[in-house]
Design a protein around this motif. Structure first.
Motif, PDB file in Angstrom:
ATOM      1  N   TRP A 171      26.961  -4.736 105.393  1.00  0.00           N
ATOM      2  CA  TRP A 171      26.106  -5.897 106.029  1.00  0.00           C
ATOM      3  C   TRP A 171      25.219  -6.062 104.830  1.00  0.00           C
ATOM      4  O   TRP A 171      25.066  -5.207 104.020  1.00  0.00           O
ATOM      5  N   LEU A 172      24.622  -7.361 104.749  1.00  0.00           N
ATOM      6  CA  LEU A 172      23.825  -7.707 103.702  1.00  0.00           C
ATOM      7  C   LEU A 172      22.535  -6.791 103.772  1.00  0.00           C
ATOM      8  O   LEU A 172      21.640  -6.689 104.682  1.00  0.00           O
ATOM      9  N   ASP A 216      15.503  -5.585 105.456  1.00  0.00           N
ATOM     10  CA  ASP A 216      14.766  -4.756 106.394  1.00  0.00           C
ATOM     11  C   ASP A 216      13.227  -5.448 106.528  1.00  0.00           C
ATOM     12  O   ASP A 216      12.562  -5.194 107.542  1.00  0.00           O
ATOM     13  N   GLU A 217      12.694  -6.248 105.583  1.00  0.00           N
ATOM     14  CA  GLU A 217      11.369  -6.635 105.482  1.00  0.00           C
ATOM     15  C   GLU A 217      11.206  -8.014 106.214  1.00  0.00           C
ATOM     16  O   GLU A 217      10.225  -8.677 106.493  1.00  0.00           O
ATOM     17  N   LEU A 243      24.610 -17.359 106.308  1.00  0.00           N
ATOM     18  CA  LEU A 243      23.765 -16.119 106.332  1.00  0.00           C
ATOM     19  C   LEU A 243      24.032 -15.307 107.514  1.00  0.00           C
ATOM     20  O   LEU A 243      24.145 -14.094 107.267  1.00  0.00           O
ATOM     21  N   LEU A 244      24.071 -15.814 108.716  1.00  0.00           N
ATOM     22  CA  LEU A 244      24.228 -15.008 109.889  1.00  0.00           C
ATOM     23  C   LEU A 244      25.613 -14.307 109.880  1.00  0.00           C
ATOM     24  O   LEU A 244      25.593 -13.175 110.244  1.00  0.00           O
ATOM     25  N   ALA A 245      26.618 -14.559 109.200  1.00  0.00           N
ATOM     26  CA  ALA A 245      27.825 -14.031 108.989  1.00  0.00           C
ATOM     27  C   ALA A 245      27.803 -12.794 108.313  1.00  0.00           C
ATOM     28  O   ALA A 245      28.659 -11.789 108.251  1.00  0.00           O
ATOM     29  N   GLN A 246      26.737 -12.743 107.499  1.00  0.00           N
ATOM     30  CA  GLN A 246      26.381 -11.509 106.417  1.00  0.00           C
ATOM     31  C   GLN A 246      25.204 -10.499 107.208  1.00  0.00           C
ATOM     32  O   GLN A 246      25.165  -9.547 106.507  1.00  0.00           O
ATOM     33  N   ARG A 276      20.943  -5.803 114.447  1.00  0.00           N
ATOM     34  CA  ARG A 276      19.544  -6.034 113.789  1.00  0.00           C
ATOM     35  C   ARG A 276      19.107  -7.484 113.927  1.00  0.00           C
ATOM     36  O   ARG A 276      17.950  -7.905 113.986  1.00  0.00           O
ATOM     37  N   PHE A 277      19.936  -8.647 113.797  1.00  0.00           N
ATOM     38  CA  PHE A 277      19.770  -9.856 113.629  1.00  0.00           C
ATOM     39  C   PHE A 277      20.352 -10.769 114.736  1.00  0.00           C
ATOM     40  O   PHE A 277      21.547 -10.575 115.039  1.00  0.00           O
ATOM     41  N   ALA A 278      19.720 -11.791 115.149  1.00  0.00           N
ATOM     42  CA  ALA A 278      20.399 -12.692 116.318  1.00  0.00           C
ATOM     43  C   ALA A 278      20.045 -13.962 116.196  1.00  0.00           C
ATOM     44  O   ALA A 278      18.688 -14.296 115.599  1.00  0.00           O
ATOM     45  N   GLN A 279      20.661 -15.160 116.112  1.00  0.00           N
ATOM     46  CA  GLN A 279      20.408 -16.417 116.302  1.00  0.00           C
ATOM     47  C   GLN A 279      19.718 -16.720 117.576  1.00  0.00           C
ATOM     48  O   GLN A 279      20.471 -16.486 118.550  1.00  0.00           O
TER      49      GLN A 279
END
Length: 243
Positions: A138-139, A156-157, A186-189, A194-197
């Motif tokens: 992941w990115l 992470d920031e 961006l979401l795909a990466q 840790r991240f959600a739309q």
């Protein structure tokens, strides 16, 4: 002389296949047939045949499991079922015969085996590769340019990302930056752990989420731990129902 092992739990079918192979390919040695997966593995280790014709559904061990032990033998799968991993057999340069096997199809297989002088494929490695989970990187870093300067930002920031016309805005605790990358790409990466739309215009860092609030009109908001609020659309609210 090419040595061939046949493994099939149906003794009559094994005998019929042996007879037809001998007729199509006289210059072969047919080893005593076996009728279950455990005996097939033992025969492979003991006899080390050049080619093994393996039924896929056998008692003891399946043909796929037996194939993992056939490191020195080319394998032809013979089965009445077509739902198995055909791609694996193509990648390994082995054949796949669907019962009932016609004389023409068996002759085609024999011709292929006679012409193919490559060493036996490492079927154990191929099958293990197919069974292994796909790992994904992941990115980790983002590059935001401003004039002649490029800013390196650790993912992470990031508190959240916000769509802004043709750009995406990166928001950290103390800074904001623009990048030319659509929110969808961006979401795909990003790591989905840790991240959600949360809205068509927002992606949030899940560790930064403090709580979910609802106003008097029923609209929901994601409240970050630092007190900032972001809109939460109904289509993305289900992921937060347990919070």
């Amino acid at each position: 002389m090419t040595r061939i092992l046949i493994a099939d739990d149906e003794a009559l079918q094994a005998a019929s296949l042996a007879q037809r192979l001998q007729a199509l390919w006289p210059d072969i040695t047919l080893l005593p047939p076996v009728h279950n997966g455990i005996d097939a593995v033992a025969a492979l280790a003991r006899e080390q045949p050049d080619i093994a014709f393996l039924d896929i559904r056998m008692p003891g061990l399946t043909g796929l499991q037996v194939a993992a032990a056939a490191a020195r033998s080319r394998v032809v799968f013979v089965t009445a079922y077509d739902e198995y991993a055909l791609a694996a057999f193509d990648a390994s340069a082995v054949d796949y015969l669907l019962k009932p096997v016609s004389d023409a199809r068996l002759a085609q297989c024999v011709t292929r085996l006679q012409r193919d002088t490559r060493p036996a494929p490492d079927l154990a490695a191929v099958l293990a590769q197919l069974a292994a989970p796909v790992t994904r990187t992941w990115l980790q870093w983002l590059h935001a340019g401003l004039g002649d300067t490029t800013r390196l930002i650790a993912v992470d920031e990031v508190l959240y990302f916000q769509a802004s016309d043709k750009y995406t805005e990166i928001v950290t605790a103390h800074e904001r930056h623009l990048i030319r990358l659509p929110l969808k790409e961006l979401l795909a990466q990003l790591d989905p752990q840790r991240f959600a739309q949360i809205h068509r215009s927002y992606i949030v860092s899940l560790p930064q989420v403090g709580r979910i609030e609802r106003d008097l009109l029923g609209r929901q908001q994601v409240m970050l731990k630092d007190g900032r609020s972001l809109p939460l659309s109904r289509s993305h609210a289900a992921q937060f129902r347990q919070m």
